[in-house]
Design an enzyme around this catalytic site. Sequence first.
Site, PDB file in Angstrom:
ATOM      1  N   GLU A  45      38.706  33.502  25.202  1.00 26.47           N
ATOM      2  CA  GLU A  45      38.881  34.910  25.550  1.00 26.47           C
ATOM      3  C   GLU A  45      39.607  35.550  24.370  1.00 26.47           C
ATOM      4  O   GLU A  45      40.811  35.416  24.219  1.00 26.47           O
ATOM      5  CB  GLU A  45      39.683  35.040  26.842  1.00 26.47           C
ATOM      6  CG  GLU A  45      39.620  36.406  27.473  1.00 26.47           C
ATOM      7  CD  GLU A  45      40.298  36.432  28.829  1.00 26.47           C
ATOM      8  OE1 GLU A  45      41.501  36.781  28.868  1.00 26.47           O
ATOM      9  OE2 GLU A  45      39.647  36.081  29.830  1.00 26.47           O
ATOM     10  N   ASP A  56      50.855  42.821  29.420  1.00 25.50           N
ATOM     11  CA  ASP A  56      51.205  41.625  28.669  1.00 25.50           C
ATOM     12  C   ASP A  56      52.709  41.508  28.479  1.00 25.50           C
ATOM     13  O   ASP A  56      53.408  42.509  28.311  1.00 25.50           O
ATOM     14  CB  ASP A  56      50.536  41.640  27.288  1.00 25.50           C
ATOM     15  CG  ASP A  56      49.050  41.381  27.379  1.00 25.50           C
ATOM     16  OD1 ASP A  56      48.649  40.546  28.205  1.00 25.50           O
ATOM     17  OD2 ASP A  56      48.285  42.018  26.623  1.00 25.50           O
TER      18      ASP A  56
END
Length: 281
Positions: A45, A56
Amino acid sequence: MPEFFARRRPGRPGLAVFLNAGDPPLDTLPDLTAMLDESEVDCLELAVPFPGSATDGPVVRASAGRALAAGATFRGVLDAVASVRPGLRRLRIALLADWSHTARDTAPADFAAAVRDAGCDGLLLHGVPPRLRAAHYEAVRRAGLPLVTTCYAVSGPDAVAEAADLASAYVYLVAHYGRSGTTAAPNRDRLGAVLTTLRSTASAPVAVGFGIRTARDVARVARLGADAAVVGSAGVARIEEARVLGRDPVEELRSFVRDLRAPVRTDTGQPEEGIDTHDRP
């Protein structure tokens, strides 16, 4: 159309590894993808780095910052993918791109075609405004580019149903709400229930991410019904550690993948690859 996780060994969950393109530098991508291919990783990914991600944690955000500082761009990432894709036998590459930073100024059809033509096997488009999703998803479908969709273990029925309906690469099921790299334990009953729903309604495989750090974590989500596990911050942290200590990032990640694939001991003390019967849900 490539089948994600279809080449995994019987009885063993698929494995996807997340990295920011450009961290380590893009010129290591040929060696990196070759290693992942040889190590029987099913999916890379690969994120086009973008700043300020709200989903994140600090490890992935710092990685994106390093990649951006080194000059990683959307076009550069696509060129790098195009150069390595023909040599891969098993590994699939799912490109993760942020709409605001990467796709906003490009027509949906042109964006999807560029990702497809570079050789990416799938696309996860992050942060698309709701009013634009239909146009982007239709462009991806028309391009013949498999789509990765996302939902959370805490998502409502409509969001889970939409993710199942639209996914043609895989459904990325986020195990718990929060930023990547956090240590919050998922609600295993809730996660198992959503996995059951997705497995019965989605035509694409289901991969679980967030909080996957060890072989035991991979085995646990497999026992709950996941087709695969997505490993993000833990792998990115190993790349950072290699940089700080002057080690080869490819070999550091090889060692990490080997650890993830290590047999998990059962309650009888016998190794059983990919299955965890010691810590039952």
